[in-house]
Design a protein around this motif. Structure first.
Motif, mmCIF file in Angstrom:
data_model
loop_
_atom_site.group_PDB
_atom_site.id
_atom_site.type_symbol
_atom_site.label_atom_id
_atom_site.label_comp_id
_atom_site.label_asym_id
_atom_site.label_seq_id
_atom_site.Cartn_x
_atom_site.Cartn_y
_atom_site.Cartn_z
ATOM 1 N N SER A 1 68.365 -70.179 12.634
ATOM 2 C CA SER A 1 68.134 -71.082 11.518
ATOM 3 C C SER A 1 67.362 -72.303 12.024
ATOM 4 O O SER A 1 66.360 -72.162 12.714
ATOM 5 N N ASP A 2 67.819 -73.528 11.749
ATOM 6 C CA ASP A 2 67.085 -74.727 12.155
ATOM 7 C C ASP A 2 66.977 -74.841 13.676
ATOM 8 O O ASP A 2 66.039 -75.437 14.199
ATOM 9 N N ASP B 1 69.011 -78.864 9.113
ATOM 10 C CA ASP B 1 67.777 -79.176 8.410
ATOM 11 C C ASP B 1 66.763 -79.989 9.207
ATOM 12 O O ASP B 1 65.564 -79.850 8.986
ATOM 13 N N GLY C 1 72.965 -74.153 12.384
ATOM 14 C CA GLY C 1 71.659 -74.781 12.219
ATOM 15 C C GLY C 1 71.724 -76.095 11.478
ATOM 16 O O GLY C 1 72.460 -76.999 11.863
ATOM 17 N N SER D 1 71.055 -80.488 15.301
ATOM 18 C CA SER D 1 70.689 -80.612 13.888
ATOM 19 C C SER D 1 71.902 -81.099 13.103
ATOM 20 O O SER D 1 72.203 -82.279 13.115
ATOM 21 N N SER D 2 72.614 -80.199 12.457
ATOM 22 C CA SER D 2 73.779 -80.585 11.666
ATOM 23 C C SER D 2 75.070 -80.449 12.459
ATOM 24 O O SER D 2 75.227 -79.510 13.247
ATOM 25 N N ARG E 1 72.785 -84.832 9.056
ATOM 26 C CA ARG E 1 72.620 -84.915 10.508
ATOM 27 C C ARG E 1 73.962 -85.148 11.192
ATOM 28 O O ARG E 1 74.860 -85.777 10.635
ATOM 29 N N LEU F 1 63.692 -73.700 15.607
ATOM 30 C CA LEU F 1 62.569 -74.611 15.817
ATOM 31 C C LEU F 1 62.641 -75.216 17.218
ATOM 32 O O LEU F 1 61.632 -75.296 17.925
ATOM 33 N N CYS G 1 63.114 -68.920 12.410
ATOM 34 C CA CYS G 1 63.215 -69.123 10.959
ATOM 35 C C CYS G 1 61.914 -69.731 10.462
ATOM 36 O O CYS G 1 61.578 -70.866 10.814
ATOM 37 N N ASP H 1 61.046 -70.948 7.736
ATOM 38 C CA ASP H 1 61.208 -72.166 6.951
ATOM 39 C C ASP H 1 60.933 -73.416 7.798
ATOM 40 O O ASP H 1 60.397 -74.417 7.298
ATOM 41 N N VAL H 2 61.325 -73.357 9.076
ATOM 42 C CA VAL H 2 61.221 -74.553 9.925
ATOM 43 C C VAL H 2 60.153 -74.453 11.008
ATOM 44 O O VAL H 2 59.473 -75.443 11.299
#
Length: 336
Positions: A110-111, A87, A85, A19-20, A57, A114, A207, A209-210
């Motif tokens: 976190s991300d 986004d 994580g 991810s990041s 990214r 997913l 998470c 959110d994702v």
């Protein structure tokens, strides 16, 4: 049947950024994390993308997937742990060759959760929702966080038990880390809705959110996972909420319900959240209460999971038994 990796020692940790990546001004804490892992006697192999970050990214989706696959299928790598994580991990899902994935641990939250959930649902390989690589840069680890090595070195058919933390961190302070990195300030207290003080089932989650964005895709096929890998056993969901408002959280839960994610479910665990902004007096606790009433499932919330550390190491696919007595929690995971 769930396929459980086994963490062997001495350990070689692969660090990549699905991810990041890490911006230049934070490279020092990434170097500290590598040094801390080396100091514990573990080797670290990194991919170039952990040092890069451009428009949220670490690299293009294809390149991120390629670097992840190279590490994951490298026989010299014991475990893959992303720095943190982000986004847009969702962008790499279509570029991963799931059929070729080896039975190996990947841990994060976190991300990254997913990616963890997609891998477990698609392949039956257990994945670990736990601390990020960056968060292991301290000279010491708190009792809850340091359990990750014991959990991930649990053999097939064995079990491992974790206990709720004594305190948790309510706010991040990157400029003033403790020996444990985290700044613990609040007393941990697990809470229950309903009469059930015990709940069990196959753990799945991440998470919210994702992972909600897996609904309706081939990477979020819960029915197929239950049939093919866990003999239609009930799922014990765990969710942690990074930034969803109460109404966004409720919409996400309703969507999951309409998509059938709770058809064969034994309960829901919610991690601590810093989201406390009410809309017209509608709060996160109101959401929990409504879920309990509407789904008729036991709800346990404020568990050690998510963006208010420390957090337990939760294994997607493991059989879990959770008990809460006087706001103290016990989690036993069986690798069966």
């Amino acid at each position: 049947m769930i396929k459980y990796p086994l963490l062997d020692f001495p350990m070689t940790v692969g660090v990549t950024s699905p991810s990041s990546g890490v911006k230049h001004y934070l490279h020092s804490i990434l170097r500290d994390a590598i040094k801390a892992m080396n100091h514990r006697g573990h080797r670290v192999i990194e991919t170039p993308n952990i040092w890069k970050q451009n428009k949220v990214r670490s690299d293009s989706p294809i390149k991120r997937a390629e670097e992840f696959m190279n590490l994951f299928n490298n026989d010299d790598i014991s475990i893959v742990i992303p720095p943190w994580g982000g986004d847009l991990a969702i962008e790499i899902l279509e570029y991963i060759n799931y059929e070729s994935l080896k039975t190996k641990w990947i841990m994060g939250y976190s991300d990254i959760s997913l990616l963890l959930l997609a891998i477990t649902l698609k392949t039956g390989i257990a994945t670990a929702h736990g601390t990020n690589f960056i968060d292991m840069r301290g000279s010491k680890m708190d009792v809850t966080t340091e359990m990750w090595t014991k959990v991930l070195s649990t053999a097939m058919y064995d079990e491992v038990t974790q206990y709720s933390s004594e305190e948790f961190q309510s706010e991040w302070d990157f400029n003033n880390p403790t020996l444990y990195v985290f700044n613990f300030s609040e007393k941990t207290s697990w809470k229950i809705l309903g009469r059930n003080t015990e709940v069990s089932g196959r753990l799945l989650g991440g998470c919210i959110d994702v992972i909600r964005h897996l609904i309706g895709t081939e990477y979020g096929n819960i029915d197929k996972f239950q049939r093919e890998f866990i003999n239609s056993e009930p799922i014990l969901w765990y969710f942690e909420n990074c930034s969803l408002s109460p109404v966004e959280l409720k919409r996400s839960i309703v969507q999951m319900k309409l998509a059938g994610w709770f058809k064969n479910c034994s309960g829901i665990l919610f991690g601590r959240t810093s989201v406390d902004i009410a809309k017209n007096d509608y709060t996160i606790k109101d959401v929990y209460a409504e879920i309990y009433e509407e789904l008729g499932l036991p709800i346990i919330y404020d568990i050690d999971c998510g963006h208010l550390p420390p957090q337990m190491t939760l294994i997607n696919g493991a059989w879990a038994e959770v008990k809460v007595v006087k706001n103290k929690g016990t989690l036993t995971q069986k690798f069966i």
